[in-house]
Write an enzyme that holds these catalytic residues in place. Structure first.
Site, mmCIF file in Angstrom:
data_model
loop_
_atom_site.group_PDB
_atom_site.id
_atom_site.type_symbol
_atom_site.label_atom_id
_atom_site.label_comp_id
_atom_site.label_asym_id
_atom_site.label_seq_id
_atom_site.Cartn_x
_atom_site.Cartn_y
_atom_site.Cartn_z
ATOM 1 N N ILE A 154 -58.969 49.899 -3.528
ATOM 2 C CA ILE A 154 -59.229 49.549 -2.125
ATOM 3 C C ILE A 154 -58.618 50.615 -1.205
ATOM 4 O O ILE A 154 -59.135 50.879 -0.123
ATOM 5 C CB ILE A 154 -58.714 48.130 -1.788
ATOM 6 C CG1 ILE A 154 -59.322 47.620 -0.460
ATOM 7 C CG2 ILE A 154 -57.199 48.078 -1.687
ATOM 8 C CD1 ILE A 154 -60.764 47.213 -0.557
ATOM 9 N N TYR A 155 -57.524 51.231 -1.640
ATOM 10 C CA TYR A 155 -56.931 52.332 -0.863
ATOM 11 C C TYR A 155 -57.963 53.440 -0.665
ATOM 12 O O TYR A 155 -58.235 53.881 0.456
ATOM 13 C CB TYR A 155 -55.688 52.866 -1.589
ATOM 14 C CG TYR A 155 -55.205 54.211 -1.093
ATOM 15 C CD1 TYR A 155 -54.718 54.345 0.210
ATOM 16 C CD2 TYR A 155 -55.224 55.333 -1.908
ATOM 17 C CE1 TYR A 155 -54.284 55.582 0.681
ATOM 18 C CE2 TYR A 155 -54.783 56.561 -1.456
ATOM 19 C CZ TYR A 155 -54.313 56.679 -0.162
ATOM 20 O OH TYR A 155 -53.880 57.905 0.293
ATOM 21 N N ALA A 156 -58.568 53.897 -1.776
ATOM 22 C CA ALA A 156 -59.568 54.963 -1.685
ATOM 23 C C ALA A 156 -60.772 54.505 -0.860
ATOM 24 O O ALA A 156 -61.326 55.279 -0.076
ATOM 25 C CB ALA A 156 -60.007 55.368 -3.094
ATOM 26 N N THR A 158 -60.817 52.380 1.634
ATOM 27 C CA THR A 158 -60.524 52.381 3.080
ATOM 28 C C THR A 158 -60.541 53.802 3.632
ATOM 29 O O THR A 158 -60.978 54.026 4.764
ATOM 30 C CB THR A 158 -59.158 51.732 3.403
ATOM 31 O OG1 THR A 158 -58.097 52.433 2.749
ATOM 32 C CG2 THR A 158 -59.121 50.267 3.010
#
Length: 337
Positions: A154-156, A158
């Site tokens: 989810i980091y990538a 976003t």
């Protein structure tokens, strides 16, 4: 005419601190905005800000990106010429535990920054992305013109969303936007959740260090001072809508003053060689705890930084052994080891 005012989000963070220090040394006015989140030791963040405050050209606001009113007040007071947006919820592994933090900070917070950049008609908005957007890509080195549609966390996701948001803003409002993709940044004042910090701490304390994928990992380690030098030069290189075909290898949008730029060392280093360098600098052997690959992680990253070089004439070049040496010296000094 005096030097410009640069508004930097995340100045108590690792990269923001180094960038602010560089810009202050060059005579810019810098306004730092930081939420002082407790994702890692807040004392380290406070210490970085305290060092920056020794320069009277540095002013600061402590508030969250999600607090649009606080952000707007800070921008109104600073009257920025340029915004460099570095703040955000970082960390690939933490995104598995607390995905909502990434949506709130990296999506909503970034949207607030973009809205205010438009309102203040800044001459250039620069925003941090990450090599993690390349996700499951296998062709290396990674190029900005490669598709990046397979994020693994989810980091990538976003950060990829931030790139898309930035493009739409650049197109609709004519706001020059540069996104930079960072590759495994390390160096003095680094983050305690990063491998170099954890390895150095473990080796000096004689506690085991976790080595994922049984050590079969490669990273494009980028020394922090090289990274911020690249950002500094990109500040003066705002993209413009092309009036003809875009040059081969340039990520410039055909429809907007928008560009994506890798900032990396253009060299992949084996993780075990990196650990060897830390052992050499500390004079101690690591107790190695070999682990399987973690969810969301990738076995290798490697930047093609040719676009940065063609735009600015600059290429990061600090050898990883030299960078590790400087980090270990800082760590020993800071923690009185």
């Amino acid at each position: 005419m005096g030097k410009e005012t640069i508004f930097i989000t995340g100045t108590a963070g690792f990269i923001g601190f180094h960038l602010a220090r560089l810009l202050l040394a060059e005579g810019f006015r810098v306004h730092g905005y930081d939420g002082m989140s407790d994702y890692y030791d807040v004392r380290l963040k406070q210490r970085r800000h305290a060092m920056l405050r020794q320069n009277e050209a540095f002013t600061t606001t402590e508030a969250l990106l999600e607090d649009r009113e606080a952000l707007a007040r800070a921008m109104d007071a600073a009257k920025p010429d340029v915004i460099v947006h570095l703040a955000g919820q970082a960390g690939v592994r933490y995104s598995l535990e607390n995905p909502r933090a990434y949506i709130e900070t990296n999506i909503t917070g970034t949207f607030n920054v973009m809205e205010l950049a438009r309102d203040h008609k800044v001459r250039h908005l620069l925003m941090a992305s990450t090599s993690s957007v390349y996700g499951a890509n296998e062709a290396m080195p990674f190029r900005e013109t490669d598709k990046a549609d397979t994020p693994l966390t989810i980091y990538a996701a976003t950060k990829k969303a931030n790139e898309a948001m930035g493009h739409s803003w650049a197109h609709i409002y004519g706001l020059p936007v540069t996104m930079f993709r960072f590759f495994t940044v390390y160096g003095p004042w680094g983050r305690p959740d990063m491998a170099l910090f954890k390895f150095t701490k473990g080796i000096l304390e004689g506690t085991p260090i976790d080595i994922y994928n049984h050590g079969d990992m490669w990273r494009d380690f980028t020394y922090v001072e090289d990274l911020v030098r690249g950002i500094r030069l990109l500040i003066d290189t705002p993209p413009a809508v092309p009036d003809g075909p875009v040059a081969e290898g340039d990520s410039l949008s055909p429809a907007a003053p928008y560009r994506v730029v890798n900032i990396g060392n253009s060299d992949k280093v084996r993780l075990m060689d990196f650990i060897d360098a830390i052992e050499q600098e500390t004079g101690r052997k690591a107790i190695r705890n070999y682990m399987p690959m973690q969810a969301g992680d990738v076995p290798a990253t490697w930047a093609d930084a040719g676009l940065l070089k063609s735009l600015t004439g600059y290429a990061p070049q600090t050898p990883f052994r030299e960078g590790v040496k400087r980090f270990v010296e800082w760590y020993r000094d800071y923690y009185a080891v």
